[in-house]
Scaffold this active site. Structure first.
Site, PDB file in Angstrom:
ATOM      1  N   VAL A 152       0.854  -1.186   0.000  1.00 28.34           N
ATOM      2  CA  VAL A 152       0.000   0.000   0.000  1.00 28.34           C
ATOM      3  C   VAL A 152       0.890   1.236   0.000  1.00 28.34           C
ATOM      4  O   VAL A 152       1.758   1.377   0.868  1.00 28.34           O
ATOM      5  CB  VAL A 152      -0.915   0.002   1.253  1.00 28.34           C
ATOM      6  CG1 VAL A 152      -1.813   1.217   1.267  1.00 28.34           C
ATOM      7  CG2 VAL A 152      -1.729  -1.286   1.320  1.00 28.34           C
ATOM      8  N   CYS A 153       0.685   2.127  -0.957  1.00 29.41           N
ATOM      9  CA  CYS A 153       1.479   3.355  -1.029  1.00 29.41           C
ATOM     10  C   CYS A 153       1.250   4.180   0.237  1.00 29.41           C
ATOM     11  O   CYS A 153       0.128   4.599   0.526  1.00 29.41           O
ATOM     12  CB  CYS A 153       1.100   4.162  -2.264  1.00 29.41           C
ATOM     13  SG  CYS A 153       1.964   5.750  -2.369  1.00 29.41           S
ATOM     14  N   VAL A 154       2.296   4.411   0.988  1.00 31.55           N
ATOM     15  CA  VAL A 154       2.178   5.091   2.277  1.00 31.55           C
ATOM     16  C   VAL A 154       1.668   6.518   2.125  1.00 31.55           C
ATOM     17  O   VAL A 154       0.813   6.966   2.893  1.00 31.55           O
ATOM     18  CB  VAL A 154       3.504   5.026   3.073  1.00 31.55           C
ATOM     19  CG1 VAL A 154       4.625   5.770   2.367  1.00 31.55           C
ATOM     20  CG2 VAL A 154       3.320   5.564   4.486  1.00 31.55           C
TER      21      VAL A 154
END
Length: 128
Positions: free
Chosen positions: A77-79
């Site tokens: 998941v893209c932070v």
């Protein structure tokens, strides 16, 4: 073949996530490998443990978790996109002074480097 997927749509309100999940299942059934799924933009909402679909609806978060548990698919998941949309793990919540964390089990916050690595290591990168 080794596939990596990128999901840019939310769990509900578009077909992006469900189409990606169905595609991943079919790839695995056909003997291919799905190395990772990278959730970006609105796609990060798939990783929230606070979704509560009705009993007669598909639970996309749970579907992704089962894919991870049964086939070892990494759920990245893209932070930056996640934090913008209120999705955080315990570490980021503590660092930022947030009241709680809500990243579902099996998902991990990563940077865009994970997407770049996936693009280099897989035979195909498919975006939904």
């Amino acid at each position: 073949m080794r596939f990596c997927l990128m999901v840019t749509g939310p769990a509900y309100g578009s077909q992006h996530a469900s189409s990606a999940w169905l595609f991943a299942r079919e790839l695995l059934a056909q003997g291919h490998s799905v190395e990772s799924v990278f959730f970006y933009r609105e796609g990060v909402l798939n990783a929230s443990e606070l979704t509560a679909p009705a009993s007669d609806e598909v639970d996309m978060t749970r579907n992704w978790q089962q894919l991870h548990q049964q086939h070892g698919v990494a759920l990245n998941v893209c932070v930056a996109a996640a934090l913008r949309r209120g999705v955080s793990d315990k570490q980021e919540a503590a660092n930022l002074g947030l009241a709680a964390a809500n990243l579902a089990e099996g998902f991990q916050l990563t940077g865009l480097g994970a997407l770049a690595e996936a693009a280099l290591s897989c035979d195909r990168l498919v975006q939904f």
